[in-house]
Scaffold this motif. Structure first.
Motif, PDB file in Angstrom:
ATOM      1  N   ALA A   9       0.820  -1.208   0.000  1.00  0.00           N
ATOM      2  CA  ALA A   9       0.000   0.000   0.000  1.00  0.00           C
ATOM      3  C   ALA A   9       0.853   1.257   0.000  1.00  0.00           C
ATOM      4  N   PHE A  10       2.112   1.110   0.391  1.00  0.00           N
ATOM      5  CA  PHE A  10       2.942   2.304   0.568  1.00  0.00           C
ATOM      6  C   PHE A  10       3.004   3.197  -0.672  1.00  0.00           C
ATOM      7  N   PRO A  11       3.364   2.641  -1.851  1.00  0.00           N
ATOM      8  CA  PRO A  11       3.454   3.566  -2.996  1.00  0.00           C
ATOM      9  C   PRO A  11       2.102   4.085  -3.457  1.00  0.00           C
ATOM     10  N   LYS A  12       1.028   3.490  -3.001  1.00  0.00           N
ATOM     11  CA  LYS A  12      -0.274   3.970  -3.449  1.00  0.00           C
ATOM     12  C   LYS A  12      -0.786   5.118  -2.602  1.00  0.00           C
ATOM     13  N   SER A  13      -0.098   5.387  -1.537  1.00  0.00           N
ATOM     14  CA  SER A  13      -0.567   6.442  -0.662  1.00  0.00           C
ATOM     15  C   SER A  13       0.652   7.153  -0.097  1.00  0.00           C
ATOM     16  N   LEU A  14       1.091   8.172  -0.833  1.00  0.00           N
ATOM     17  CA  LEU A  14       2.269   8.902  -0.369  1.00  0.00           C
ATOM     18  C   LEU A  14       1.807  10.211   0.238  1.00  0.00           C
ATOM     19  N   TRP A  15       2.028  10.358   1.514  1.00  0.00           N
ATOM     20  CA  TRP A  15       1.681  11.618   2.171  1.00  0.00           C
ATOM     21  C   TRP A  15       2.941  12.450   2.237  1.00  0.00           C
ATOM     22  N   LEU A 136       7.323   6.130  -8.255  1.00  0.00           N
ATOM     23  CA  LEU A 136       6.300   5.090  -8.161  1.00  0.00           C
ATOM     24  C   LEU A 136       6.535   3.974  -9.156  1.00  0.00           C
ATOM     25  N   GLY A 137       7.541   4.144 -10.005  1.00  0.00           N
ATOM     26  CA  GLY A 137       7.817   3.102 -10.985  1.00  0.00           C
ATOM     27  C   GLY A 137       6.919   3.150 -12.199  1.00  0.00           C
ATOM     28  N   LEU A 138       6.301   4.292 -12.455  1.00  0.00           N
ATOM     29  CA  LEU A 138       5.387   4.378 -13.593  1.00  0.00           C
ATOM     30  C   LEU A 138       6.099   4.763 -14.885  1.00  0.00           C
ATOM     31  N   VAL A 139       7.179   5.524 -14.747  1.00  0.00           N
ATOM     32  CA  VAL A 139       7.884   5.951 -15.962  1.00  0.00           C
ATOM     33  C   VAL A 139       9.377   5.689 -15.784  1.00  0.00           C
ATOM     34  N   GLU A 140      10.089   5.805 -16.905  1.00  0.00           N
ATOM     35  CA  GLU A 140      11.515   5.540 -16.899  1.00  0.00           C
ATOM     36  C   GLU A 140      12.297   6.836 -16.700  1.00  0.00           C
ATOM     37  N   LYS A 141      13.479   6.674 -16.174  1.00  0.00           N
ATOM     38  CA  LYS A 141      14.382   7.804 -16.067  1.00  0.00           C
ATOM     39  C   LYS A 141      14.820   8.246 -17.456  1.00  0.00           C
TER      40      LYS A 141
END
Lengths: 165, 558, 675, 162, 297
Positions: A9-15, A136-141
């Motif tokens: 759940a951690f990456p889905k909820s970043l405060w 979040l690992g959604l896109v590349e560097k």
């Protein structure tokens, strides 16, 4: 099993706790802009919190001035693990235009262990979103070190093999 | 009386105490007085002539003249000119009489001068350190020429800052340095009893980055606009514009009219951006996130527009000495008009909705009262002053860029509360839209950059003020050799406004403190650009309300 | 089989204990042991008698101790069910406070204990006596004796500048009240010539026909008398000064026993000495309204206090208000609805019992804090849980109990009171509004005790550096724990307590008047199923609900542990800068200040204190100087003399009693002689 | 009051959903956006003008040997003002629209280096004609050996990650 | 089974509805896309896995969140949610209100134990809000009790369903709705937490699982309060056959929560003194409703 669930759940909820370490406000404003309708970082579960105790991510904007160093260290200590530190803007990344001023300690990584760097002056909201998405690992560097060389006999440039981190 | 007349009158009154005076341009008066007569001259200007104190500046001229140059700046708004009062003090005896007892607004800047160049204001009511960090060495004055710009003294552990103790029965609620609604680090010690604020204390200068030192020691004339722009990320253009104008004045460079119009348009765009931004933040502070979201949604097309005009959403990088780097292409005109029309329509709807919103009014009306006389004595600027009934606006009082050719309205309210300050900003936004429309219509063709063939001579000086979204930005440049100014002095509006915060907080509910601070639209980064933190002394300086106000003001109702 | 002789034995033992402790007052620790043992034995005997009275039936002494023939008044000790309830409380409080005193009183190093233990024991003796006589004359005698002993205890700490005025105020207030009761008694006596409770009843029955105004006068005088003692506002104005001035153990004893006698007096007088008539209804409503005023003003004012004992004293006023509300409601409905009246009286009694548990406990907690930190000011000490965990936990129990948190005893009685106001509201709608005030104030009580807890016990430790960082001695811990256990026990098993209280209530009401226990409270041994007029009106099943709550807690714990979170200790987050804790500690008076501002003037400063303003009449009006001071000085002188010679002090007060009795006798005689 | 609140709600609902789909769909910046400054190494003549005007002093020059000049750019300091592109006499520097520069490596990713062959034109300050006379004067402060990674010599101890 | 329904509704529907409000109401009024509907669950699970920072004396601070959580669940077991509440026979409305109070005590104790000036301010505000809001609930419930002659909550719901609407009940329903915003800590009355003033008030020092428990308890509290309003004061649907009465109840609860969410999003936060003045008014309205009930209307 539950433990894994909690970790997932951690990456889905970043405060996010937003810190200014002596910035000019440009980055701070763009950070808030990221939360506003056009960019809406809350899509990714990101929200600003008021107390570092609630935070998962420390957003650092600005060059670290001498006066904030103790406060910044306390702040880092007040955030519970696991935590991320993201440096936003050229100042936080490497001290920016102020890097050699007498009252500036340097970029955020001179004091804190920074996980992600988002350069820009100020970075566009999209750039900040890109950095977050990268975290979040959604896109590349998209950046890498560039080493170009002109050779005396061959005027066209060839890239030198990039250093691997 | 005009600048020339005033100069003569001062000369007449103080005789040979006035070493010289000059009026290079009709809106600039330079006086040089002996160091023992600075207080009477300042009193004469401030009390008899009704001039407004802006800031003072210390320059290390030991290399050139073996002396420190102290300059006090005043504005005569009615007659539309600025006054610089120079005084020289000996390098062996770096002391000058403090004018703070007679001119309360000089409090911070005199202390800053002491911190930065080491000229001690004698008789200052609150002679503590202002700017430098807690662990900065006491005898190291960053703005002296012989101090390297990149000097980094070692850190000192466990420096215990000296702070004001709360009154009996009250406790301290620290607001900052990291507080959610302060976007920047600033440390207010708010003394509360129950929910009521009974006093406040401020320690700022967490964002001090040493801009002036960089400008005077490393950067060239044309690099400085970029660093000036980064004094503040919200109203950066104002600073670069003001700096460039100051250099242009000093060097006598004529800026092409098209460049003036472009500067004007960018300034007004920036004002709209800033006011919409402020309204959103204010909404956020009182928990009304919808206001934040909707005003920033309105603002976003403007940001895109700025990106299109200048190549960046903020910190446009447009200004250079002598003009601007980029033209506003005629094909964008219609886009600008379209964006403005959209904003105007939504803004009008917002304007209509606010008076009916009783919960919103409940939070704004009657809170954060800053009486007119306090605002004047502590030198408030911009919407803060105009919300307290002080009709000062640089665009009208000291026209610059193309404002003398445009119709500008002063938006003044005398409510003195948060609501008044809000309304001033709402009105100004509408006014800005009108100004841009007019400017677009009148914009002349021609070059955007002056032809500069000669180097800028050393030893010239220029003053320039620009009306920022938060108030009057003032720059003074003393030109130097090596293609860089010898001294560049910046005053941001928040520098003046912030001194008004502690008296305003008293008597408010703690719940109103964030919105009260927020209603000044404080920009700590502007304020603290040049203050340096003294690292070696082992002491932090704080100022109490009494100290700031010099003990002569108390709320009437207590 | 025990009888009331055992009670007399207990009284004698207490007097003997008083004499012995006077003699050995110099041996400070020994004195405490003796007092405790005396109190313990006396308490056991009293308990035996009271238990028998409660379970079997009224217990009576075989022969009167003393008979004043002229007045037809035998001093006969009788313990009925109602007395038994109060006697049981007294026994418990007696043991706990004397045990607590053993170490506690040693902090008063420079004071002779001859002015403490003997008086404490005599005070308990007088309380027991008041509870077990059925004769107006002796009732008043013992009442006065109780007042005098408690007065000396109030001014025990006489060096304290507050102590003298507080004592004086107490002395005058209670004696004015005494005069009221005396006048009422005289009027009654003139009617029938006897002072037995039963005779009083006849006298008033006659008067209701002949002179209703006189009846109102009598009732008013008695209500004023009892209200003054119980601390009902506006007559209890002396309380907030007197209670904090006394040594804490004595305050606990007062609040656990003396304060409750105001309720006992009302119940006793209105049920035993008064025929059932519309007077009862009227005065029931008045009593309830007085109670509600006390609830409101007392508790709201408590919320503004920064002194722990003063805070507790205002709560004592407020809580007594609850009892009066319930009792008043019960009396008002006596003629209208037997079921509701029984319920309300039972609720009132139950609250009295509960209050006699948690209120002294709170005083003991405050005393323990005072013992350890040396201050009553909650601004100067706080976070004591870190050093006194047991005290803190008992304080939490007591605070939550008084605030009426389910699972503790305070809840049950408040629940019953509230039920009876709502149900009683069907008959007399005014009670619904009183009930709403009561429940609102229940929340205020909670607020106030959260403040008390938050400032004094939980939170960050905040004491002066010289304070010893450990729990209070065992002799101070045991009483607190004992009472706390009772608090929990009564809260979890209310139905058992209620059965006994029902006996007491039904015994004082006309026989066959009260509906059967089962028809009122259901048949379940664990759940109170309150039903009036057949339909279920309310339910409270502590066991079932608490088990469910425990289940929920377990679930919460599982969830808490689910993620396997680690813990780490960190400093407090103060926005980045470092601060001294003393500087950022939120001061007590700031807490709830916004709310308190609405009610800032609700408790008027008492004009008494402002009398000495004009210089001309200053000396005349300065009662302190020309009445109290000489008297007090004399008293002090005598006491010193007596403690120096190890003798005489109790006798001195015996003397007072005799003089008082003689005075009353003379007055009554002269009246009997047809003055 | 309720009316005004309803009005506000309706006002707020009117614009509809405006959220962009970025980063799942690209949202390119405007035409003249100043993004990543790209160097065409072939065009670079090593004149050092860019280093001279850079306000952030992010471009530094180092002469490795007679023939080779090393131009180091530290993106970590770059403020994207585009002055380097303005003054470059050969238009070797262009401000691209690339803004997605985030990195997890910090400095390592932020460095770009260009080695220019200076065989024909060493010490080439002469070749470069700055845009205005104001830029003409050479400053200290753009030489690699002078600044290096200046500003990183912090007097403070960094926090160690747990 | 009713145990499972009540606990399940409180624990699962609470966060879910909060997610719906965030996405459908809040984000929509903000003209933006908003988080996924299950976002509250992500938040809760994330918090449960985070480090638990302790800044004060442990005992009270450690258990206060659990007590608050358990108290809300216990209150949920006493609340009619379309069916007879599982513990309805063992506790009436007073027990219910006191269990709600226990949750508040948990919050306040947390604030007091943290002892930071912000948490103390927050705890003080929480108490004051409770003092001023609790009477509204009680008066409204007493109104219902007077109408039906019993203090058991299921009796009230059933009796109001049978007897149909009356003036007093409508007034009480309005008063309760006016107080609902404060009871479940929504704007303009989220004064105790006030993120931008005192940074979360009592919760400023909490992190990880403790914060998660509180958040979860508050999500559940929304359902509990909405259920009371729906079941007792809007009794429509209570008498339907088994699946339908629950469905009707759910529908009412969802509508109430969405309305609350809408009010939340178009209001700024009030100051505590302004809120108190407002609630004195609401209490007066509630008392008028009770007056009607006493005269039989």
């Amino acid at each position: 099993m539950f433990k894994e669930l909690c970790q997932k759940a951690f990456p889905k909820s970043l405060w996010v706790y937003h810190t200014n370490t002596g910035a000019c406000n440009g980055c701070d404003i763009e950070v808030i802009d990221v939360l506003t309708p056009y960019y809406d970082a809350e899509r990714f579960g990101i929200k600003l919190v008021g107390s570092p105790r609630h935070a998962d991510v420390l957003l650092v904007c600005g060059p670290v001035t001498r006066q904030v160093v103790p406060a910044l260290k306390r702040l880092y200590d007040a955030v519970p693990d696991p935590k991320l530190v993201i440096a936003i803007g050229s100042c936080a990344v490497g001290g920016g235009i102020w890097f050699d001023s007498y009252n500036i300690v340097g970029g955020a990584d001179t004091i804190l262990p920074v996980d992600y760097y988002i350069p820009g002056c100020p970075p566009r909201p999209e750039a900040i979103l890109h950095g977050v998405a990268m975290a979040l690992g959604l896109v590349e560097k998209q950046v890498e070190p560039v080493h170009l060389k002109q050779l005396p006999d061959r005027p066209e440039s060839i890239p030198v093999e990039s250093e691997t981190p | 009386m005009s600048a020339q007349q005033l100069g003569e009158s001062v000369k007449q009154r103080f005789g040979d105490k006035v070493i010289s005076f000059s009026v290079p341009q009709p809106d600039q008066l330079y006086l040089t007085v002996t160091s023992d007569s600075i207080v009477p001259v300042a009193e004469y200007l401030y009390k008899d002539q009704g001039c407004r104190f802006i800031i003072n500046s210390g320059t290390d001229r030991r290399q050139q003249r073996g002396k420190f140059l102290i300059t006090h700046f005043f504005a005569q708004d009615k007659e539309k000119f600025y006054i610089a009062v120079h005084t020289e003090v000996d390098e062996d005896e770096p002391q000058i009489d403090s004018i703070t007892p007679s001119v309360p607004a000089a409090n911070w800047s005199e202390r800053e001068t002491r911190d930065m160049v080491g000229v001690v204001p004698t008789g200052h009511p609150d002679p503590r350190r202002l700017v430098l960090s807690d662990d900065w060495p006491e005898d190291l004055f960053p703005l002296r020429w012989d101090v390297e710009h990149g000097v980094k003294p070692p850190s000192v552990e466990g420096v215990a800052p000296e702070r004001l103790a709360p009154p009996e029965g009250a406790s301290v609620v620290p607001i900052g340095p990291y507080f959610p609604v302060l976007e920047e680090p600033a440390y207010f010690r708010v003394f509360v009893e129950g929910e009521e604020v009974v006093g406040a204390d401020y320690r700022g200068f967490y964002s001090h980055r040493g801009v002036e030192k960089l400008g005077c020691s490393v950067l060239t004339y044309n690099q400085i606009p970029f660093i000036a722009e980064r004094i503040c990320g919200i109203c950066g253009f104002v600073h670069s514009c003001s700096y460039c104008q100051a250099v242009e004045r000093a060097a006598g460079i004529e800026v092409p009219p098209r460049a003036e119009y472009i500067r004007t348009i960018m300034l007004e765009l920036e004002r709209i951006e800033s006011h919409t931004l402020w309204l959103g933040i204010a909404g956020h502070i009182i928990g009304f996130d919808t206001v934040l979201m909707q005003t920033w949604r309105m603002r976003e097309p403007l940001m895109w527009l700025c990106e299109r005009i200048s190549g960046n959403r903020k910190t446009y990088g447009m200004n250079l000495v002598g003009g601007v780097r980029r033209d506003i292409k005629p094909e964008i005109y219609d886009d600008i008009r379209q964006v403005l029309t959209d904003i105007e329509r939504e803004w009008q709807e917002l304007y209509d909705a606010i008076p009916g919103d009783s919960t919103l009014m409940a939070r704004l009306q009657g809170t954060g009262i800053l009486p007119t006389e306090v605002a004047r004595s502590l030198g408030a600027a911009g919407p803060t002053a105009r919300g307290s009934g002080l009709a000062i606006d640089v665009r009208v009082d000291h026209p610059f860029a193309a404002y003398d050719r445009l119709e500008v309205t002063k938006c003044v309210y005398d409510g003195c509360d948060n609501l008044a300050r809000t309304l001033v900003r709402l009105d100004e936004t509408v006014d800005s839209i009108k100004i841009i429309r007019q400017a677009l219509q009148d914009m002349p063709e021609g070059p955007i950059m002056a032809e500069i063939d000669e180097e800028i001579p050393a030893g010239c000086e220029g003053m320039s003020a620009v009306e920022a979204p938060r108030g009057e930005v003032f720059h003074w440049v003393l030109t130097g050799t090596e293609n860089r100014p010898e001294r560049w002095r910046v005053r941001a509006p928040t520098y003046a406004n912030l001194q008004n915060v502690p008296p305003m907080l008293e008597g408010n509910a703690l719940a109103d403190v964030p919105i009260c601070i927020g209603s000044y639209d404080p920009c700590f980064s502007c304020t603290e650009r040049m203050e340096i933190v003294d690292v070696n002394s082992g002491q932090v300086r704080v100022y109490s309300q009494e100290e700031i106000l010099n003990g002569d003001y108390r709320r009437q109702d207590d | 089989m025990v009888d009331a002789d055992l009670l007399i034995a207990a009284l004698v033992l207490l007097v003997a204990g008083a004499i012995i402790t006077t003699v050995i007052a110099r041996y400070r620790r020994l004195c405490g042991y003796v007092a405790f043992v005396t109190a313990l034995i006396a308490a056991i005997w009293v308990t035996m008698v009271a238990w028998q009275a409660l379970t079997v039936g009224p217990v009576q002494a075989r022969v009167p101790l003393l008979t004043i023939t002229e007045l037809g008044s035998p001093l006969l000790f009788v313990v009925d069910q109602l007395s038994a309830v109060f006697l049981l409380i007294t026994a418990l409080i007696m043991v706990c406070t004397t045990l607590f005193s053993m170490r506690y009183i040693l902090i008063y190093e420079r004071y002779s204990l001859a002015r403490y233990y003997p008086l404490l024991l005599l005070f308990f003796g007088s309380v027991i006596s008041v509870l077990s006589v059925h004769n107006m004359l002796f009732f008043l005698h013992f009442w006065e004796f109780m007042t005098l002993t408690s007065y000396v205890l109030v001014v025990f700490h006489w060096v304290n500048p507050d102590s003298g005025p507080a004592g004086l105020r107490y002395f005058i207030a209670t004696h004015v009240a005494m005069v009221c009761m005396l006048i009422a008694t005289i009027i009654v006596y003139r009617q029938v010539g006897s002072l037995e409770f039963a005779a009083v009843r006849e006298a008033i029955a006659e008067l209701t026909v002949t002179s209703p105004a006189t009846v109102h006068l009598i009732l008013a005088l008695f209500v004023v008398g009892f209200a003054t003692k119980a601390g009902i506002l506006p007559f209890g104005f002396w309380m907030p000064d007197a209670y904090p001035a006394a040594p804490t153990a004595a305050s606990a004893a007062f609040v656990g026993t003396m304060c409750k006698l105001g309720v006992y007096g009302i119940v006793r007088f209105f049920t035993t000495c008064l025929p059932l008539s519309h007077f009862v209804t009227t005065w029931g409503i008045i009593i309830a309204v007085l109670g509600t005023i006390s609830i409101f003003i007392g508790t709201i004012t408590a919320l503004q206090q920064t002194d722990s004992k003063r805070l507790l004293t205002f709560h004592a006023i407020g809580q007594t208000g609850y009892m009066w509300l319930a009792v008043g409601l019960g009396l008002a409905l006596l003629r209208i609805s037997p079921a509701v009246a029984t319920l309300a009286l039972l609720a009132g009694l139950f609250h009295t019992v509960n209050n006699a548990l948690f209120k002294p406990l709170l005083f003991l907690n405050a005393g323990a804090a005072l013992y350890r930190t040396g201050t009553r000011d909650m601004d100067k000490a706080g976070g004591l849980m870190a050093i006194m965990p047991v005290t803190a936990v008992t304080a939490i129990i007591a605070s939550l109990a008084i605030a009426g948190i389910p699972g503790l005893n305070g809840f049950v009685s408040k629940w019953l009171i509230f039920q009876s106001t709502v149900v009683g509201g069907f008959e007399l709608p005014v009670f619904v509004f009183l009930g709403i005030v009561a429940i609102f104030i229940s929340a205020v009580t909670l607020a106030s005790f959260l403040k008390f807890l938050g400032m004094l016990f939980v939170g960050r430790l905040h004491v002066s550096p010289e304070v010893e960082r450990r729990e209070v001695p065992l002799t101070m811990v045991i009483p607190q724990v004992t009472i706390a256990i009772f608090c929990v026990l009564f809260g979890v098993l209310p139905i058992l307590v209620m059965r006994h209280l029902y006996t007491a209530v039904s015994a004082i009401l006309p026989s066959g008047y009260s509906p059967a226990f089962a028809s009122l409270f259901g048949t379940s041994p664990l759940t109170v199923n309150l039903s009036l007029s057949g339909a279920p009106a309310g339910a409270w099943g502590p066991i079932v609900i608490l088990v469910a709550f425990a289940g929920c807690l377990a679930l919460a714990y599982l969830i808490f542990r689910m993620g396997g979170a680690r813990t780490r200790e960190v400093p407090m987050w103060l926005c980045g800068e470092e601060h001294d804790f003393a500087e950022v500690r939120y001061p007590v008076h700031s807490f709830l200040l916004t709310f308190n501002r609405y009610f800032a003037k609700i408790y008027p400063s008492i004009p008494f204190a402002q009398l000495a303003r004009p210089t001309a009449v200053l000396k005349l009006l300065d009662i302190d100087r020309w009445v109290y001071d000489p008297m007090f000085r004399a008293l002090r002188w005598i006491m010193r003399g007596m403690s120096a010679s190890h003798t005489g002090l109790p006798q001195f007060y015996m003397l007072w009693m005799i003089v008082g009795a003689a005075l009353a006798v003379i007055v009554l005689f002269s009246m009997a002689g047809g003055l | 009051m309720i009316a005004s609140k309803l009005k506000e709600a309706i006002l707020c609902l009117r614009p509809g959903l405006v959220t962009l789909k970025y980063p799942f769909q690209p949202h390119p910046p405007e035409e003249d956006f100043r993004g990543y400054p790209e160097v065409d190494a072939d065009k670079c003549i090593g004149c050092g003008g860019c280093a001279a005007v850079c306000p952030a002093r992010a471009i530094m020059i180092q002469d490795i040997d007679q023939n080779t000049r090393r131009i180091v750019r530290l993106l970590e300091r770059c403020i994207f003002c585009g002055r380097c592109a303005d003054v470059c006499p050969e238009d070797a520097i262009t401000m691209t629209k690339q803004f997605e520069l985030s990195s997890d490596m910090g400095r390592e990713d932020m460095e770009s280096e260009c080695q220019v062959f200076m065989a024909t034109c060493q010490r080439c300050g002469r070749c470069y004609e700055p845009a205005t006379p104001l830029d003409r004067i050479m400053q200290p402060g753009f030489r690699h050996d002078e600044i290096k990674r200046g500003g990183q010599d912090s007097p403070y101890e960094p926090v160690k990650p747990a | 089974m009713t145990f499972a329904i009540n606990i399940g509704l409180a624990l699962l529907l609470g966060p879910l509805l909060a997610g719906v409000v965030r996405k459908m109401i809040r984000a929509r009024v903000h003209s933006r896309q908003g988080p996924p509907i299950v976002q509250p669950f992500y938040d809760l699970f994330k918090l449960l896995g985070k480090e638990d920072l302790e800044s004060g004396p442990g005992l009270v601070l450690r258990y206060a969140p659990m007590v608050a959580f358990a108290a809300i669940l216990a209150a949920a077991l006493l609340t009619p949610m379309g069916l007879r509440p599982p513990l309805g026979g063992y506790g009436d409305m007073i027990v219910f209100t006191y269990f709600i109070t226990i949750a508040v005590v948990g919050v306040i104790m947390t604030g007091l134990t943290s002892a930071s000036p912000y948490s103390m301010l927050g705890a003080g505000r929480e108490i004051m809000m409770h003092l001023i809001v609790e009477p509204v609930l009680i008066i409204c419930l007493v109104t219902a009790a007077i109408k039906c002659g019993s203090l058991l909550m299921w009796d009230m719901a059933a009796s109001n369903y049978v007897n149909g609407p009356s003036i007093s009940m409508v007034v009480a329903a309005v008063a309760l709705f006016l107080a609902l915003q404060a009871q479940i800590g929504k704007l303009p009355f989220d004064i105790p937490e006030a993120e931008t003033e005192i940074m979360g008030g009592p919760f400023i020092e909490l992190s990880g699982p403790k914060l998660a428990l509180f958040q979860w308890a508050f999500f559940a509290r929304q359902i509990v309060y909405a259920s009371v309003l729906a079941a007792i004061f809007i009794p429509w649907g209570t008498g339907f056959a088994l699946p339908w009465n629950i469905a009707a109840h759910l529908l009412k609860v969802i509508v109430i929560i969405l309305l609350v969410g809408l009010i939340d999003v178009v209001n700024p936060r009030l100051r505590i003194d302004q809120a108190m003045t407002y609630f004195f008014g609401v209490i007066f309205v509630a008392l008028v409703g009770m007056g009607f009930a006493l005269i039989g209307a």
